[in-house]
Motif scaffolding. Structure first.
Motif, mmCIF file in Angstrom:
data_model
loop_
_atom_site.group_PDB
_atom_site.id
_atom_site.type_symbol
_atom_site.label_atom_id
_atom_site.label_comp_id
_atom_site.label_asym_id
_atom_site.label_seq_id
_atom_site.Cartn_x
_atom_site.Cartn_y
_atom_site.Cartn_z
ATOM 1 N N TYR A 343 0.843 -1.206 0.000
ATOM 2 C CA TYR A 343 0.000 0.000 0.000
ATOM 3 C C TYR A 343 0.872 1.247 0.000
ATOM 4 C CZ TYR A 343 -4.173 -2.758 1.045
ATOM 5 O OH TYR A 343 -5.219 -3.641 0.985
ATOM 6 N N LYS A 346 2.328 1.667 -3.480
ATOM 7 C CA LYS A 346 1.336 2.004 -4.505
ATOM 8 C C LYS A 346 0.772 3.410 -4.323
ATOM 9 C CE LYS A 346 -2.958 0.353 -6.602
ATOM 10 N NZ LYS A 346 -4.005 -0.693 -6.586
ATOM 11 N N PHE A 347 0.398 3.765 -3.082
ATOM 12 C CA PHE A 347 -0.305 5.035 -2.845
ATOM 13 C C PHE A 347 0.561 6.104 -2.176
ATOM 14 C CE2 PHE A 347 -3.596 1.691 -2.607
ATOM 15 C CZ PHE A 347 -4.405 2.088 -3.680
ATOM 16 N N VAL A 351 -0.691 8.328 2.345
ATOM 17 C CA VAL A 351 -1.900 7.501 2.333
ATOM 18 C C VAL A 351 -1.739 6.336 3.294
ATOM 19 C CG1 VAL A 351 -3.356 6.001 0.926
ATOM 20 C CG2 VAL A 351 -2.513 8.161 -0.018
ATOM 21 N N ARG A 410 -11.517 5.847 3.167
ATOM 22 C CA ARG A 410 -11.477 6.967 2.222
ATOM 23 C C ARG A 410 -10.336 7.879 2.628
ATOM 24 N NH1 ARG A 410 -13.156 7.991 -2.896
ATOM 25 N NH2 ARG A 410 -13.175 10.240 -3.232
ATOM 26 N N TYR A 412 -7.774 10.845 1.166
ATOM 27 C CA TYR A 412 -7.585 11.812 0.085
ATOM 28 C C TYR A 412 -8.539 11.445 -1.058
ATOM 29 C CZ TYR A 412 -3.447 12.978 2.811
ATOM 30 O OH TYR A 412 -2.611 13.338 3.826
ATOM 31 N N ASP A 413 -8.008 11.196 -2.217
ATOM 32 C CA ASP A 413 -8.863 10.840 -3.358
ATOM 33 C C ASP A 413 -8.930 9.334 -3.574
ATOM 34 O OD1 ASP A 413 -9.325 13.519 -3.835
ATOM 35 O OD2 ASP A 413 -7.582 13.710 -5.163
ATOM 36 N N GLU A 414 -8.352 8.591 -2.653
ATOM 37 C CA GLU A 414 -8.299 7.136 -2.812
ATOM 38 C C GLU A 414 -9.287 6.458 -1.857
ATOM 39 O OE1 GLU A 414 -6.563 5.785 -5.105
ATOM 40 O OE2 GLU A 414 -5.290 7.468 -5.685
ATOM 41 N N GLU A 415 -9.866 5.388 -2.326
ATOM 42 C CA GLU A 415 -10.699 4.542 -1.470
ATOM 43 C C GLU A 415 -10.120 3.142 -1.514
ATOM 44 O OE1 GLU A 415 -15.190 2.804 -1.430
ATOM 45 O OE2 GLU A 415 -14.982 4.977 -1.650
ATOM 46 N N ILE A 416 -9.692 2.662 -0.366
ATOM 47 C CA ILE A 416 -9.010 1.374 -0.318
ATOM 48 C C ILE A 416 -9.620 0.507 0.770
ATOM 49 C CG2 ILE A 416 -6.833 2.319 -1.172
ATOM 50 C CD1 ILE A 416 -5.797 2.353 1.671
#
Length: 470
Positions: A343, A346-347, A351, A410, A412-416
């Motif tokens: 993670y 990747k992010f 994040v 949720r 920032y702009d990522e949902e994981i």
């Protein structure tokens, strides 16, 4: 009284006889002059003015009769002399009376002035005694306030107030109010502490009273005093029982409010003492808040806001000691975030950090208040669950695992989505039989090691699962 009547009767008889004798033979009047003058002298000395005038008039009448019968001017000398004596006596009497009157007035004025001076002296003595009592009371308050300096928590501070202030100063109840934003209008109550003999014991009433005081003080940094509830519309509309008068002291440090102290039912003569107490409390509350902040920083992980490893081990030792003493079960859970490195790669680390914080929050929501949660290192968390055996620890671990797996993070702009693997060990089930139960450190190390071994098995078996040490 009888003696006076007899004397007066004898005197009148003598004078009448003298008058008759003088009327028959005026020359005989000279024989009666000495008794006349003696009688007049006695009457003068005894201040019998009415009788004196009566005798003088009889003498003048006798002289007038003798003057008319004999036409001898000698009889005129005696009336003139008597008249002169009477006039002299009268003038002397009047002058003496005026002198006595003036002397009496002067004496009375002197007495009045002395009384006024005495009254002023007594008033000043009373004023000095009052000031002495006030100063003595203020010194006592300062001495009591020094005890506040030893307090490092609000519970200790309240105990010090109840122990020192409550017996010395008369008031019904007191409240310390801490708010989230003491500079804003819409302040949120953070903590409410009550003290005094008639303090509110109901938390809801304390919270309502705190909000009421914050609303009343909105926009002001000055001390506010209310003699009755009708002095302010907000107070008048409140259904709370409030002891009047009500004093609200904003506690200022560097001209910024940090809290409120509210006093109910105080005595106006003690108001300066409460002002001193409020100024001392302002510094003490700031010190306690700083101490708690430093303490929090030293025991909480800056990223996840859970206990750091050092403090966790201290709490673990306390709970293990209690379990050994009372023969309670205890479980240890090791939690590891699956594939956390991927993670991050990747992010990005920002994040990853936020994701780790949210996972810690999910874990915190699924454990009890008595459970101890700490960050063991990296993406690993550790939990000590007192009074929970092996089977219940598996239920707790499964609840945490499933909650994290269902959570959509949720960031920032990522949902994981993330998963965790959990390994558990239990006291006393998983201890070596030959182990020394008096060596707490060895038991702690053994339980952590076995929970870590169970976690390793969970990862080997595919992650996102719970495994108990066996």
């Amino acid at each position: 009284m009888l003696k006076r009547i007899c004397l007066l009767t004898s005197l009148i008889a003598f004078l009448m006889w003298a008058q008759i004798a003088a009327f028959k033979d005026p020359s005989k009047l000279f024989f009666f002059l000495p008794p006349f003058f003696l009688i007049m002298l006695v009457l003068w000395m005894r201040k019998q003015m009415a009788l004196l005038i009566f005798v003088a008039n009889l003498l003048l009448l006798a002289m007038a009769i003798s003057l008319i019968k004999t036409m001898n001017l000698f009889y005129l000398v005696i009336p003139v002399a008597i008249s002169g004596l009477l006039c002299t006596y009268y003038l002397h009497q009047k002058i003496w009376e005026k002198t006595i009157l003036r002397s009496g007035e002067k004496k009375q004025n002197t007495i009045n002035e002395m009384q006024a001076i005495k009254d002023r002296y007594d008033a000043r003595i009373e004023s000095l005694n009052y000031l002495e009592r006030q100063v003595s009371g203020l010194i006592k308050v300062f001495e009591m306030a020094r005890d506040f300096n030893d307090c490092l928590s609000f519970s200790e501070l309240l105990q010090a107030i109840d122990r020192k202030m409550t017996p010395e100063v008369a008031f019904s109840a007191g409240t310390i109010i801490l708010s989230e934003n003491t500079e804003g209008v819409s302040e949120q109550v953070r903590h409410v502490f009550s003290f005094g003999n008639h303090k509110r014991l109901n938390d809801e009433e304390n919270l309502e009273f705190a909000k009421l005081c914050l609303e009343v003080l909105t926009g002001s940094s000055q001390v506010i005093k209310f003699e009755k509830k009708s002095d302010h519309g907000t107070l008048d509309k409140s259904s709370l029982e409030i002891e009047m008068p009500l004093w609200i002291f904003p506690l200022l440090v560097k001209q910024k409010p940090i809290a409120l102290v509210v006093i109910e039912g105080g005595n106006m003569s003690d108001f300066p003492k409460f002002e001193i107490m409020a100024s001392q409390l302002a510094l003490q509350i700031q010190k306690i808040q700083l101490y708690e902040t430093v303490k929090e920083i030293s025991i909480l992980d800056g990223l996840t806001k859970i206990f750091v490893r050092r403090h966790f081990m201290e709490r673990f030792e306390e709970e293990l000691g209690r379990a050994l003493r009372y023969k309670f079960p205890l479980s240890v859970l090791m939690v590891d975030v699956d594939h956390f490195k991927s993670y991050n790669d990747k992010f990005g680390h920002l994040v990853g950090d936020k994701a780790l914080r949210q996972v810690a929050q999910v874990i915190r929501e699924n454990i009890r208040r008595v459970d101890v949660l700490g960050r063991f290192g990296g993406e690993e968390f550790i939990i000590v669950a007192p009074e929970i055996d092996k089977s219940k620890s598996m239920e707790l671990a499964e609840r945490i695992r499933s909650s994290v797996a269902r959570k959509h993070l949720r960031i920032y702009d990522e949902e994981i989505k993330m998963t965790v693997s959990i390994g558990t060990s239990a006291f006393p089930d998983d201890l070596e039989k030959s182990g020394d139960e008096n060596n707490q450190q060895a038991i702690m190390d053994e339980l952590i090691q076995k929970a870590d071994q169970a976690l390793y098995r969970a990862k080997e078996e595919g992650r996102n699962r719970v495994v108990a040490y066996a």
